[in-house]
Design an enzyme around this catalytic site. Structure first.
Site, PDB file in Angstrom:
ATOM      1  N   GLU A  99       0.545  -1.202  -0.248  1.00  0.00           N
ATOM      2  CA  GLU A  99      -0.017   0.207  -0.366  1.00  0.00           C
ATOM      3  C   GLU A  99       0.689   1.405   0.312  1.00  0.00           C
ATOM      4  O   GLU A  99       0.215   2.524  -0.961  1.00  0.00           O
ATOM      5  CB  GLU A  99      -0.607   0.025   1.444  1.00  0.00           C
ATOM      6  CG  GLU A  99      -1.851  -1.055   1.487  1.00  0.00           C
ATOM      7  CD  GLU A  99      -1.664  -2.237   1.247  1.00  0.00           C
ATOM      8  OE1 GLU A  99      -0.915  -2.698   1.606  1.00  0.00           O
ATOM      9  OE2 GLU A  99      -2.611  -3.524   1.925  1.00  0.00           O
ATOM     10  N   HIS A 116     -10.848  -5.854  11.407  1.00  0.00           N
ATOM     11  CA  HIS A 116     -11.037  -5.351  10.128  1.00  0.00           C
ATOM     12  C   HIS A 116     -12.887  -4.667   9.945  1.00  0.00           C
ATOM     13  O   HIS A 116     -13.895  -5.113   9.127  1.00  0.00           O
ATOM     14  CB  HIS A 116     -11.271  -6.813   9.114  1.00  0.00           C
ATOM     15  CG  HIS A 116     -10.051  -6.669   8.446  1.00  0.00           C
ATOM     16  ND1 HIS A 116      -8.788  -7.732   9.834  1.00  0.00           N
ATOM     17  CD2 HIS A 116      -9.458  -7.549   7.438  1.00  0.00           C
ATOM     18  CE1 HIS A 116      -8.155  -7.886   9.046  1.00  0.00           C
ATOM     19  NE2 HIS A 116      -8.446  -8.025   7.375  1.00  0.00           N
TER      20      HIS A 116
HETATM   21  C1  LIG Z   1      -1.771  -4.438   4.875  1.00  0.00           C
HETATM   22  C2  LIG Z   1      -3.149  -4.936   4.059  1.00  0.00           C
HETATM   23  N1  LIG Z   1      -3.278  -5.257   2.632  1.00  0.00           N
HETATM   24  C3  LIG Z   1      -4.486  -6.319   2.520  1.00  0.00           C
HETATM   25  C4  LIG Z   1      -4.464  -6.710   2.813  1.00  0.00           C
HETATM   26  C5  LIG Z   1      -5.873  -7.740   2.628  1.00  0.00           C
HETATM   27  N2  LIG Z   1      -5.498  -9.110   2.807  1.00  0.00           N
HETATM   28  C6  LIG Z   1      -6.059 -10.321   3.793  1.00  0.00           C
HETATM   29  S1  LIG Z   1      -4.750 -11.190   3.016  1.00  0.00           S
HETATM   30  C7  LIG Z   1      -4.763 -10.778   1.815  1.00  0.00           C
HETATM   31  C8  LIG Z   1      -3.606 -11.556   0.940  1.00  0.00           C
HETATM   32  C9  LIG Z   1      -3.356 -12.099   1.270  1.00  0.00           C
HETATM   33  O1  LIG Z   1      -1.909 -13.512   0.491  1.00  0.00           O
HETATM   34  P1  LIG Z   1      -0.727 -13.780   1.113  1.00  0.00           P
HETATM   35  O2  LIG Z   1      -0.009 -13.081   2.008  1.00  0.00           O
HETATM   36  O3  LIG Z   1      -0.068 -14.846  -0.014  1.00  0.00           O
HETATM   37  O4  LIG Z   1      -1.317 -14.942   1.868  1.00  0.00           O
HETATM   38  P2  LIG Z   1      -3.033 -16.038   1.841  1.00  0.00           P
HETATM   39  O5  LIG Z   1      -4.007 -15.392   1.890  1.00  0.00           O
HETATM   40  O6  LIG Z   1      -2.068 -16.917   0.504  1.00  0.00           O
HETATM   41  O7  LIG Z   1      -2.823 -17.122   2.413  1.00  0.00           O
HETATM   42  C10 LIG Z   1      -5.318  -9.798   1.359  1.00  0.00           C
HETATM   43  C11 LIG Z   1      -4.490  -8.867   0.572  1.00  0.00           C
HETATM   44  C12 LIG Z   1      -4.524  -7.250   4.528  1.00  0.00           C
HETATM   45  N3  LIG Z   1      -4.696  -7.951   5.694  1.00  0.00           N
HETATM   46  N4  LIG Z   1      -3.481  -6.123   5.029  1.00  0.00           N
END
Ligand SMILES: Cc1ncc(C[n+]2csc(CCOP(=O)(O)OP(=O)(O)O)c2C)c(N)n1
Ligand SMILES: Cc1ncc(C[n+]2csc(CCOP(=O)(O)OP(=O)(O)O)c2C)c(N)n1
Ligand SMILES: [Mg+2]
Ligand SMILES: [Mg+2]
Lengths: 342, 322, 342, 322
Positions: free
Chosen positions: A70, A138
């Site tokens: 971000e 959230h």
């Molecule tokens: C700083 C931030 N940006 C966006 C989100 C929304 N979000 C939650 S999980 C996620 C994807 C995470 O991907 P990854 O790190 O690969 O973990 P996975 O869900 O695949 O286990 C996003 C974009 C968040 N929680 N925190």
């Protein structure tokens, strides 16, 4: 069914996110300097669907699926604006602002002033706030946080009609605008809204900073915004059955804050209740109350009350959440108490 | 080759994890969870593989997809499930919920903010070093989290100070809908370790034996003063990002293909066989873990929800004492 | 000169930062779980000198010079607290909070609640705010921003005595505390303070959340904090010469906010002026005004006014800065206007 | 070997930059600047070296120590000096001041927040690509800024998308008091380029010829679609971090040693000589630039300060039109 009725019916069946996507698409068509950045906004069309179809239509350079970075892409938005573009930057949930507030408040919001008006910053930070479960990290609204920091407009609409018109206005504004959707509203279709589910087809804008009286009443003025407007209308309906007439005002934006409209109403009713899903203290509710008092004088009102999230992280358990997030019941209770007062 | 006892134990761990998240899905169906739920199904080999070399004094800081890491760290599964089901008897009295479990007793915590786990792990690592303890801090993140500033900043500090930190990257190649290949500047996350003078290890995260071995090596390296390690474990997410995810970004066929080919429990069957653990025994393990979780869920669902009167408690220390 | 007088004299010659460093040192001596993280706090002893001598004395593992990685070391602080330590994390200027607010408000401030009280978070975020030139990105106060976000205490002392006692209290608190120094005060010596330049030698604490009446008066109640207390005292002195008696209250903390003390005074004087160097809107001034009104009733006051930074990024030019940052002249003008009113 | 014309031009650029910052010091002494001031003295070879390969359509996003980068980008020096001296006729009407100059005409801007420049440069890079322009975005940072999350995030994106971005790291080995060696996990910043699939270049930032050549190479690489580049230019800061810095972290002797051995203007004398530019001509160039800046400063100090009545103008677009 007539063609017009059919159209209206389609609109009523349309999820709010589709209306938002439509607003963005209309503006992107009009103005090819508009582009969108954010997580999951492209291929997936947004986690709520508010950018559905945009990438297919405008390509992946104008609808950019970003990594989870971000600070990187919020700053990228600032650079794009400086380069003459009009970026819409989506911060998926407003709760995540803590990783990139820097680029929002120290860059986007301050650069127009710091440059002596020579660098415009036409930028929209689009984000979703509000509680639909998922607890403390959230569920926040945080419009009070942005509003405290000067240089940006802060919009939080409550119905399909306003989402479309205010999104267009935000995208056409030369000032940075924080556009806060409410997750609970994003899960609704047009027909689920009590107020203004009707949406014209073409592009239109609404002025930023004008509140709307969404229900007229004579006993209490209730000012609020976003999803709380729906709760307020529900509560007002209930109170009407009990003989209490509540005027409900949708603020539509926190900055600019239309205290005049609220003061005009509260001057008539003598009672003001500000309802806010954001945290109670150091936020919208005190600011609006005090601005109304400034306009009417200390003697111009009989009651000033506020109902907001009582300075507590939002709990996970539904039983606790219901106790702290102002819903129709809590609002109705408070209105009842006020009506009993002086 | 893995001996029978080890193979059995690893399989049981994976089975227990799978049963745990299946119980969570059931809890959701029964409306005991009212917010987002992120399960780890398909990623059991990582949680199970790390469990073996985690000591009680080590710390684990996890993500939104944290259940298996909590179980691996030894968090009480009843308390964890009760928390996920928003109960007063939960790990955090129903205040934290599924994304925010905190267990000081086992040095386990998590955050719902992507990337924010790694700096917190760094704090544990510094504390361990400062107090002369031979413990290791494990920060877990997904592939998506490896792009965040917090990941970089924490690794910069860990690398410069040679701190006992292991960053475990569960690379399921998706951050919600965004494919790792589309947004990563490198083919792997582990190759970026050099930028932090860290050790980078890459492992097939569907192979519990490989994970156990690689993770043990990482922990040894960090524990013995070798400095930080990035362990990247590639894996596959069987379900949507969260329950209710329409998954418009991948086809049903693709998801089925993943489940058919990369199920760590199914893949382990031939290792079990080679170690002399037969199909029937494996099936029995699965059934046992499943029924244990079923019983536990039934128990949890009987527990009371938090009393609304206490909604304001625990913000400040006086309220926690109250 | 007697030994006592000499000691007092030394104290008066002592820069405020040395007093703060002394407070931290005394606590670090008492409690070896306390450690400090931040940029330039070790070898340089802090850019203002508030950690001078600490690294020499307690070593570089307890007084850590960090890289410029606020998200990293703020989160490190959270992990340290979870590991049983009591970290003091310095964010050099409060303006930089935009790169790491996440770890402050979503982690440190929420974890005690999110954990159901099972994970304590004894942490101090020490930072400097306030305007001494350097414009929009290096002059903010921002206590209103922290105060809006629940779960942390927010302290901003105004004199050497309070800095020492409140820092000790912050370090002993089991709750996260944001401790905001004011750069202009950090450039002063004991003798430059109008109020409470005297500082006892040993360790002592002051309660978090108790305002102090620093000048008694009967015509107007002026509530403020941090460097504005000095400005308010100067203005009050001037107004005294004009026959207006101003009671000046130092709030000392924004969370908890001691509205009772302010209301008690305003109840007597009938007039309240809140002075705030932070931004005017959606911040301290409206919240405090409204809490006082809540306590006294709408009819319990004749005037409620506020003087704060008028929602503008702080300009670089001194001529502009003086027009917007509330100094003694702007405060005196406002008091004069109020005294002329009803 | 550098030809006479080039050597002369490079030396003049350095001389102009030095004279500019000396004028700023004089302005400070004359109380025309009331906030922090960060000068670049000692780092002239970097600013002068980058100037040659910057085109008008390129963008530069700089830091708190931004004067030389602004001059290199072609920002009007009168307007820049007037801004630094807080005048209404300044680049930003006295609102921005020394740390926050914005010049849309030359695509130049800066920020006082360390590391925050690189994401902004990324935005320019994306705009250039999107519009099919052959321009390059340059993000400047100090060594200190290379540890920030923003640096990482912007390079992740630039690397993955192969964007035309050059990250110029002025490594003066100090972030205020903190030594690069003490907090960096790697010996250089440029070696971290691999983590972003970027090109990493390292250059002696006290040698204007070397900088000019390396920076040109970086710009060409980025301009021709080669993707992002990290150019690390090592250098020395002659003065305190800001004017008034007590510099408790380095001795007077150390500072003197740096000035004696690493002055890019003095070091360039032998190159000038080799190119046939004599001492007298070099001295004359220095004197000319100095006196030009002296005259400019005198002019600027006559300019009016902003009218306090306009303190609230320019926040929003209506106010800018007013
Ligand atoms: C700083 C931030 N940006 C966006 C989100 C929304 N979000 C939650 S999980 C996620 C994807 C995470 O991907 P990854 O790190 O690969 O973990 P996975 O869900 O695949 O286990 C996003 C974009 C968040 N929680 N925190
Ligand atoms: C995010 C952030 N943290 C801290 C600061 C305070 N600060 C200003 S300049 C500086 C040092 C910068 O060092 P470097 O990047 O090497 O640049 P240099 O000053 O050496 O040119 C610091 C810590 C800041 N402005 N922004
Ligand atoms: Mg992933
Ligand atoms: Mg440096």
């Amino acid at each position: 069914m007539s063609a017009v009725a059919e159209r209206a019916n389609d609109r009523l069946a349309m999820p709010l996110p589709a209306t938002i996507a439509e607003a963005i698409a209309l503006e992107m068509e009009r103005d090819d300097t508009i582009l969108c950045l954010g997580e999951d906004i492209g291929r997936a069309g947004g986690v709520f669907g508010t950018t559905t179809g945009l990438q297919e239509r405008f390509g992946s350079a104008r609808v950019v699926d970003t990594p989870i970075a971000e600070m990187g892409f919020a700053g990228m938005g600032v650079g794009l604006a400086q380069a003459g573009m009009r970026p819409l930057v989506e911060i998926m949930f407003v709760d995540f602002i803590g990783v990139c507030l820097e680029q929002v408040y120290n860059a986007a919001a301050k650069i127009p002033y710091m440059s002596g008006g020579r660098q415009r910053m036409p930028m929209v930070f689009k984000t979703a706030g509000g509680c639909i479960g998922s607890a403390a990290q959230h569920s926040q609204c945080l419009w009070g946080l942005f509003a405290h920091l000067p240089g940006m407009k802060v919009v939080a609409p409550c119905n399909p009609h306003d989402h479309k018109g205010l999104m267009a206005a935000a995208l056409r504004s030369d000032d940075p605008v924080v556009f806060i959707e409410h997750k609970a509203l994003l899960l609704r279709k047009g027909r689920d809204f009590r107020h203004h589910p009707d949406v014209p087809d073409g592009a239109y804008t609404l002025p930023l900073g004008e509140a709307a009286v969404v229900r007229e009443g004579s006993d209490v003025t209730l000012a609020t915004l976003s999803a709380s407007v729906e709760h307020a209308l529900a509560a007002a309906e209930e109170l009407a059955g009990e003989g209490v007439s509540v005027e409900v005002i949708d603020l539509r934006s926190v900055v600019p804050l239309d205290a005049d409209t609220v003061a005009a109403s509260a001057g008539r009713t003598g009672r003001l209740l500000v309802v806010d899903e954001d945290y109670l203290s150091f936020g919208l509710s005190a600011e609006l109350s005090l601005r109304v008092i400034d306009r009417l004088g200390l003697s111009g009102l009989r009651q000033v009350e506020r109902l907001a999230l009582p300075d507590v992280p939002i709990p996970a358990a539904l039983s606790l959440e219901k106790a702290v997030v102002p819903g129709p019941e809590l609002i109705a209770d408070r209105l009842r108490q006020m009506a009993k007062g002086v | 080759m893995t001996d029978a006892a080890t193979a059995r134990a690893r399989f049981r761990r994976m089975a227990a994890m799978r049963a745990f998240d299946e119980a969570c899905l059931e809890a959701l169906r029964r409306k005991a969870i009212h917010g987002e739920l992120h399960v780890g199904l398909g990623q059991e080999a990582i949680g199970a593989g790390m469990a073996e070399s985690l000591r009680p004094e080590d710390a684990v800081v996890s993500t939104h997809r944290n259940h298996f890491h909590g179980l691996a760290k030894g968090v009480d599964r009843r308390a964890l499930l009760a928390e996920i089901c928003e109960r007063e008897a939960g790990l955090c009295r129903g205040r934290g919920g599924h994304m925010h479990p905190f267990d000081p007793a086992t040095n386990f915590s998590a955050t719902g903010i992507v990337g924010a786990s790694i700096p917190v792990a760094l704090g544990y690592a510094h504390a361990f070093r400062l107090r002369g303890e031979a413990a290791v801090a494990v920060g877990v993140t997904g592939d998506g989290g490896s792009h965040t500033g917090g990941f970089h900043e924490a690794l910069v500090m860990a690398g410069a100070a040679n701190l006992p930190m292991v960053v475990l990257v569960e690379n399921n190649a998706l951050a919600i809908s965004v494919q790792f290949d589309d947004v990563s500047p490198t083919e792997t996350v582990s190759e970026r370790a050099a930028a932090y003078s860290a050790l980078g290890l890459h492992v097939d995260g569907t192979d519990v034996d490989a994970v156990a071995e690689t993770f043990a090596r990482a922990m040894d390296h960090a524990r013995s003063g070798g400095g930080p390690v990035i362990v990247e474990a590639t894996c596959h997410r069987f379900r949507g990002h969260f329950e209710g995810d329409p998954e418009g970004y991948r086809s049903k066929e693709e998801r089925q293909r993943v489940r058919d080919n990369f199920d760590p429990l199914r893949l382990y069957r031939h290792r079990l066989a080679a170690a002399g653990v037969g199909e029937a025994e494996a099936d029995a393990i699965l059934a046992e873990e499943k029924s244990a979780m079923k019983a536990l869920l039934a128990e949890v669902l009987e527990m009371p929800l938090p009393d609304p009167a206490g909604a304001m408690l625990y913000r400040f220390v006086e309220e926690a004492r109250a």
